[in-house]
Scaffold this motif. Sequence first.
Motif, PDB file in Angstrom:
ATOM      1  N   PHE A  63       9.851  29.940  47.567  1.00 55.73           N
ATOM      2  CA  PHE A  63      10.981  29.066  46.842  1.00 55.73           C
ATOM      3  C   PHE A  63      10.285  27.656  47.547  1.00 55.73           C
ATOM      4  O   PHE A  63      10.981  27.367  48.178  1.00 55.73           O
ATOM      5  N   VAL A  64      10.096  26.461  46.336  1.00 60.38           N
ATOM      6  CA  VAL A  64       9.975  25.161  47.109  1.00 60.38           C
ATOM      7  C   VAL A  64      10.722  24.336  45.484  1.00 60.38           C
ATOM      8  O   VAL A  64      10.157  24.282  45.038  1.00 60.38           O
ATOM      9  N   LEU A  65      11.157  23.100  46.264  1.00 60.38           N
ATOM     10  CA  LEU A  65      11.702  21.988  45.726  1.00 60.38           C
ATOM     11  C   LEU A  65      11.211  21.178  46.072  1.00 60.38           C
ATOM     12  O   LEU A  65      11.807  21.388  47.108  1.00 60.38           O
ATOM     13  N   ASP A  66      10.811  20.031  45.716  1.00 58.46           N
ATOM     14  CA  ASP A  66       9.826  18.715  46.642  1.00 58.46           C
ATOM     15  C   ASP A  66      10.980  17.840  44.859  1.00 58.46           C
ATOM     16  O   ASP A  66       9.904  17.635  44.464  1.00 58.46           O
ATOM     17  N   THR A  67      11.571  17.125  45.447  1.00 56.83           N
ATOM     18  CA  THR A  67      12.258  15.628  44.776  1.00 56.83           C
ATOM     19  C   THR A  67      11.144  14.955  44.543  1.00 56.83           C
ATOM     20  O   THR A  67      11.267  13.827  43.624  1.00 56.83           O
ATOM     21  N   ALA A  68      10.207  14.587  45.387  1.00 57.50           N
ATOM     22  CA  ALA A  68       9.171  13.870  45.243  1.00 57.50           C
ATOM     23  C   ALA A  68       8.253  13.802  43.375  1.00 57.50           C
ATOM     24  O   ALA A  68       8.023  12.609  43.135  1.00 57.50           O
ATOM     25  N   THR A  77      20.915  22.537  41.214  1.00 58.42           N
ATOM     26  CA  THR A  77      20.445  23.948  41.089  1.00 58.42           C
ATOM     27  C   THR A  77      19.613  24.480  42.059  1.00 58.42           C
ATOM     28  O   THR A  77      19.864  26.068  42.183  1.00 58.42           O
ATOM     29  N   ALA A  78      18.721  23.968  42.727  1.00 57.68           N
ATOM     30  CA  ALA A  78      17.809  24.600  44.056  1.00 57.68           C
ATOM     31  C   ALA A  78      19.401  25.213  44.520  1.00 57.68           C
ATOM     32  O   ALA A  78      18.310  26.586  45.698  1.00 57.68           O
ATOM     33  N   MET A  79      19.779  24.835  44.437  1.00 55.19           N
ATOM     34  CA  MET A  79      21.415  24.783  45.816  1.00 55.19           C
ATOM     35  C   MET A  79      21.799  26.420  46.119  1.00 55.19           C
ATOM     36  O   MET A  79      21.348  27.069  46.931  1.00 55.19           O
ATOM     37  N   MET A  80      21.745  26.516  44.767  1.00 57.25           N
ATOM     38  CA  MET A  80      22.474  27.842  44.181  1.00 57.25           C
ATOM     39  C   MET A  80      21.808  29.147  44.362  1.00 57.25           C
ATOM     40  O   MET A  80      22.630  30.163  44.954  1.00 57.25           O
ATOM     41  N   PHE A  81      20.826  28.829  43.980  1.00 59.62           N
ATOM     42  CA  PHE A  81      19.803  29.453  44.526  1.00 59.62           C
ATOM     43  C   PHE A  81      19.111  30.125  45.949  1.00 59.62           C
ATOM     44  O   PHE A  81      19.104  31.587  46.599  1.00 59.62           O
ATOM     45  N   ALA A  82      19.260  28.731  46.637  1.00 61.47           N
ATOM     46  CA  ALA A  82      18.615  29.245  48.221  1.00 61.47           C
ATOM     47  C   ALA A  82      19.383  29.351  48.850  1.00 61.47           C
ATOM     48  O   ALA A  82      19.195  30.031  49.449  1.00 61.47           O
ATOM     49  N   SER A  83      21.178  28.986  48.996  1.00 57.68           N
ATOM     50  CA  SER A  83      21.860  29.748  49.670  1.00 57.68           C
ATOM     51  C   SER A  83      23.217  30.118  49.020  1.00 57.68           C
ATOM     52  O   SER A  83      22.940  30.308  47.753  1.00 57.68           O
ATOM     53  N   ALA A  84      24.709  29.826  49.494  1.00 59.83           N
ATOM     54  CA  ALA A  84      25.308  30.344  48.406  1.00 59.83           C
ATOM     55  C   ALA A  84      25.714  29.497  47.314  1.00 59.83           C
ATOM     56  O   ALA A  84      25.987  27.744  47.995  1.00 59.83           O
ATOM     57  N   PRO A  85      26.281  30.048  46.282  1.00 59.45           N
ATOM     58  CA  PRO A  85      26.988  28.839  45.385  1.00 59.45           C
ATOM     59  C   PRO A  85      27.884  27.667  46.055  1.00 59.45           C
ATOM     60  O   PRO A  85      28.843  27.678  46.886  1.00 59.45           O
ATOM     61  N   GLY A  96      21.791   6.096  44.497  1.00 55.96           N
ATOM     62  CA  GLY A  96      20.764   5.244  45.364  1.00 55.96           C
ATOM     63  C   GLY A  96      19.127   6.441  45.551  1.00 55.96           C
ATOM     64  O   GLY A  96      19.767   6.953  44.298  1.00 55.96           O
ATOM     65  N   PRO A  97      18.830   6.530  46.614  1.00 56.59           N
ATOM     66  CA  PRO A  97      17.234   6.736  46.718  1.00 56.59           C
ATOM     67  C   PRO A  97      17.501   8.271  47.162  1.00 56.59           C
ATOM     68  O   PRO A  97      17.446   8.828  48.044  1.00 56.59           O
ATOM     69  N   VAL A  98      17.618   9.384  46.025  1.00 53.61           N
ATOM     70  CA  VAL A  98      18.092  10.922  46.159  1.00 53.61           C
ATOM     71  C   VAL A  98      16.518  11.401  46.719  1.00 53.61           C
ATOM     72  O   VAL A  98      15.876  11.095  45.743  1.00 53.61           O
ATOM     73  N   HIS A  99      16.627  11.459  48.204  1.00 48.38           N
ATOM     74  CA  HIS A  99      15.431  12.696  47.622  1.00 48.38           C
ATOM     75  C   HIS A  99      15.678  14.325  48.842  1.00 48.38           C
ATOM     76  O   HIS A  99      16.536  14.280  49.372  1.00 48.38           O
ATOM     77  N   ALA A 100      14.663  15.439  48.458  1.00 48.24           N
ATOM     78  CA  ALA A 100      15.153  16.833  49.369  1.00 48.24           C
ATOM     79  C   ALA A 100      13.720  17.471  48.892  1.00 48.24           C
ATOM     80  O   ALA A 100      13.138  17.473  47.737  1.00 48.24           O
ATOM     81  N   ARG A 101      14.037  18.682  50.426  1.00 44.20           N
ATOM     82  CA  ARG A 101      12.831  19.265  50.301  1.00 44.20           C
ATOM     83  C   ARG A 101      12.717  20.231  50.248  1.00 44.20           C
ATOM     84  O   ARG A 101      13.663  20.160  51.697  1.00 44.20           O
ATOM     85  N   MET A 102      12.932  21.689  49.944  1.00 42.48           N
ATOM     86  CA  MET A 102      13.907  22.960  50.076  1.00 42.48           C
ATOM     87  C   MET A 102      13.078  23.748  50.185  1.00 42.48           C
ATOM     88  O   MET A 102      11.885  23.793  49.281  1.00 42.48           O
ATOM     89  N   GLU A 103      13.068  24.885  50.692  1.00 45.64           N
ATOM     90  CA  GLU A 103      11.880  26.538  50.569  1.00 45.64           C
ATOM     91  C   GLU A 103      13.178  26.976  50.913  1.00 45.64           C
ATOM     92  O   GLU A 103      13.326  27.694  51.758  1.00 45.64           O
ATOM     93  N   VAL A 104      12.595  28.754  50.698  1.00 42.20           N
ATOM     94  CA  VAL A 104      13.402  29.803  50.815  1.00 42.20           C
ATOM     95  C   VAL A 104      11.718  30.349  50.951  1.00 42.20           C
ATOM     96  O   VAL A 104      11.139  30.875  49.968  1.00 42.20           O
ATOM     97  N   TRP A 105      11.453  31.616  51.751  1.00 43.56           N
ATOM     98  CA  TRP A 105      10.693  31.742  52.186  1.00 43.56           C
ATOM     99  C   TRP A 105      11.185  33.677  52.923  1.00 43.56           C
ATOM    100  O   TRP A 105      12.021  34.233  53.468  1.00 43.56           O
ATOM    101  N   ASP A 106      11.153  34.811  51.280  1.00 43.66           N
ATOM    102  CA  ASP A 106      11.226  35.989  52.552  1.00 43.66           C
ATOM    103  C   ASP A 106      10.735  36.709  53.824  1.00 43.66           C
ATOM    104  O   ASP A 106       9.608  36.378  53.765  1.00 43.66           O
ATOM    105  N   LEU A 107      11.478  37.120  54.682  1.00 43.05           N
ATOM    106  CA  LEU A 107      11.385  37.757  55.205  1.00 43.05           C
ATOM    107  C   LEU A 107      11.375  39.252  55.448  1.00 43.05           C
ATOM    108  O   LEU A 107      12.999  39.292  55.470  1.00 43.05           O
ATOM    109  N   ASN A 136      15.841  36.146  55.095  1.00 45.89           N
ATOM    110  CA  ASN A 136      14.982  34.677  54.186  1.00 45.89           C
ATOM    111  C   ASN A 136      15.106  33.813  55.017  1.00 45.89           C
ATOM    112  O   ASN A 136      15.945  32.992  56.226  1.00 45.89           O
ATOM    113  N   ILE A 137      14.208  32.832  55.333  1.00 44.15           N
ATOM    114  CA  ILE A 137      14.031  31.665  56.250  1.00 44.15           C
ATOM    115  C   ILE A 137      14.523  30.768  55.107  1.00 44.15           C
ATOM    116  O   ILE A 137      13.790  30.406  54.642  1.00 44.15           O
ATOM    117  N   PHE A 138      15.429  29.763  55.258  1.00 39.99           N
ATOM    118  CA  PHE A 138      15.763  28.323  54.473  1.00 39.99           C
ATOM    119  C   PHE A 138      15.910  27.125  55.066  1.00 39.99           C
ATOM    120  O   PHE A 138      16.369  27.076  56.192  1.00 39.99           O
TER     121      PHE A 138
END
Length: 323
Positions: free
Chosen positions: A3-8, A21-29, A39-50, A54-56
């Motif tokens: 699962f990948v979110l890239d705000t770019a 919304t992505a943080m609710m899925f990727a980690s704890a609420p 300002g210039p909000v930016h984020a890239r999140m990835e969740v990989w099943d292992l 999982n790796i976040f």
Amino acid sequence: MAFVLDTAALPAPERVEAVHTAMMFASAPCHVIHENPAGPVHARMEVWDLGDTNIFTCRSSGLRLLRTARLARQDAMPVISLAVQREGHGRLDQHGHQRVTPPGELLGVDLSGAYDYSWSGDGAAGCVQIPLDQLDLPLDAIRSALGNLRASPLYRLVAAHVATLSRDRARITADPTAPTVAAATVDLVRALLASATRSERHTRRALAETLLTRIRAHVRHHLTDPGLTPARIAAAHNISLRQLYKLCAGAGLSLEQWIINERLRGARHDLLHPGHQHRPVTAIAHSWGFRDVTHFTRRFKARYGLTPTQLRRASADARRPGV
């Protein structure tokens, strides 16, 4: 799959809500509070099943994750996170303890409890998230250990392991050995927590049960050292050479052959990687602990059916347009 979110790729007005919304899925609420939401909000999140973990990974502008006691009461399955700070300083306030984590250091978070975690300015972290029922340790012992990780002799080993997982997440999760890596990760984390609890009973049991896992992790982190020998491996784990060979034999593992195969696998990855295409084969062989290039070439061909040069040429031909 990841699962990948890239705000770019998103318009600026939509980024704050997308990160929440992505943080609710990727980690704890939790409440996601941006340092400068206008300002210039930016984020890239990835969740990989292992496996069952999982790796976040997260890289973003200044961020604060606030999980209240009310939110914590809503979760049914307790989970812990072992994170390595990659950029910036991570700040955690949990269970009455405040910690600041610089880049390269390991931080443990009880995701089932309330916490306040943040970084200022651009920051990044990578973590492995493990359900508590995988660890076979009492919850109170785990929570006690999370605030005392540096006291464990396994701290550096596990920090390096988590850093490797977060850095090479795509390659590791796609590899056929991913289930083995997942099981080894759980074992290493359990041993880390047990040795940080200051409970002799938990420590002795966990260290005994995970000795082979710790040896294999130690070897993987020293594969590029040409001086890695069975004697040095045994000494690093305070056991005799005879004990080391007996332990490996009991697991059906030929230590020297396994080390060679792991080195060959690493060399093959570098030979196929476009970023290494200008590195001589000799340099790649030496970087993976092979002193004798002729020996490396012979073992490589025996394992993969091609010499290193032939493999590299075939890979280059496959990438060439029209071939």
